[in-house]
Design an enzyme around this catalytic site. Sequence first.
Site, short mmCIF file in Angstrom:
data_model
loop_
_atom_site.label_atom_id
_atom_site.label_comp_id
_atom_site.label_asym_id
_atom_site.label_seq_id
_atom_site.Cartn_x
_atom_site.Cartn_y
_atom_site.Cartn_z
N CYS A 64 59.08 70.91 68.04
CA CYS A 64 59.54 69.46 67.57
C CYS A 64 59.55 68.61 68.56
O CYS A 64 60.46 67.69 68.54
CB CYS A 64 60.98 69.88 67.03
SG CYS A 64 60.96 71.19 65.65
N PHE A 82 86.16 74.09 79.07
CA PHE A 82 87.39 73.99 79.67
C PHE A 82 88.36 74.00 78.58
O PHE A 82 89.43 72.72 78.63
CB PHE A 82 87.46 72.64 80.60
CG PHE A 82 86.57 72.80 81.59
CD1 PHE A 82 87.10 73.47 82.86
CD2 PHE A 82 85.26 72.10 82.09
CE1 PHE A 82 86.35 73.74 83.74
CE2 PHE A 82 84.70 72.35 83.27
CZ PHE A 82 85.43 73.25 83.99
N ILE A 83 88.67 74.69 77.53
CA ILE A 83 89.81 74.70 76.58
C ILE A 83 90.96 75.23 77.40
O ILE A 83 91.02 76.48 77.56
CB ILE A 83 89.48 75.51 75.35
CG1 ILE A 83 88.21 74.96 74.83
CG2 ILE A 83 90.59 75.64 74.36
CD1 ILE A 83 87.83 75.65 73.36
N ARG A 84 91.68 74.28 78.00
CA ARG A 84 92.99 74.78 78.73
C ARG A 84 94.40 73.82 78.50
O ARG A 84 93.85 72.49 78.28
CB ARG A 84 92.59 74.69 80.17
CG ARG A 84 91.62 75.57 80.62
CD ARG A 84 91.29 75.25 82.00
NE ARG A 84 90.14 76.33 82.33
CZ ARG A 84 89.52 76.23 83.56
NH1 ARG A 84 90.03 75.51 84.52
NH2 ARG A 84 88.52 77.34 83.68
#
Length: 262
Positions: A107, A245-247
């Site tokens: 694409c 970085f889910i903290r």
Amino acid sequence: MLENMSDKYTITKYQDGQFLDVEDVIVNEFPLTIYVNDMEFATMVCTPTHFEEMVVGFLASEGVIRSYNDVHSLSIDESRGYAYVMLKVNMTTNQEYYSKRFIGSCCGKSRQFYFHNDARTAKTSMSKTTITATQSIELMNQMQNSSQVFLETGGVHNAALCSPEEMIAVRTDIGRHNALDKLYGYSILNRVPVRNKIIVFSGRISSEVLLKAAKIGVGIVLSKSAPTDLAIKLAKDLNITAVGFIRGNSFNVYSCPERIID
């Protein structure tokens, strides 16, 4: 299955200026060699649980099978460390492609893969699933707290297949790719639709991890750790929302942020 995943060892610990003999819990490491149509295909070093899911997920991610209907038989010899898979048709995947770098285009975008098989099996996500910031943080907390092996050893990766509201399946392994293969195998064996699902992951989002998620078919990957630059480029190209970085009460959205809503 917890008893198969770790063992207790007496070790020497240095703490506060002195050496102590203490008991520690160490995660198990197990080699499993996969034979496909009586030919040695791959050896996976893994945590010895959910072998069937891992083998099915691995073969699907490599493009060897499209569904479990392609499998004539699958048996696991745990005592010797072998998995035997017989397919209903001859294997068409050329193993020499596993070590050949491939750069292609799709694409109008430059898409760079590590191997030929990645170009064959990675899917551009069409997922319309959205998730709130609060749900993202809650799913990460649930996954981290659900793994007793991680809490005891700190030596494994966790991966969960989720809806925005709840965890559906959690798998643990010393290899981050193995944990994802186990989830893929779970979805195939249980016929779980994955387009509207989310992967929650404890490790770094490398390009290989992102490609595994694309092969599974999800549109959102939530991680406790960092992404790499190639993972972000692939995520944008494959229309996958990569969150890292889910903290605590914060995280970073690196691609396709429209799926993360207030």
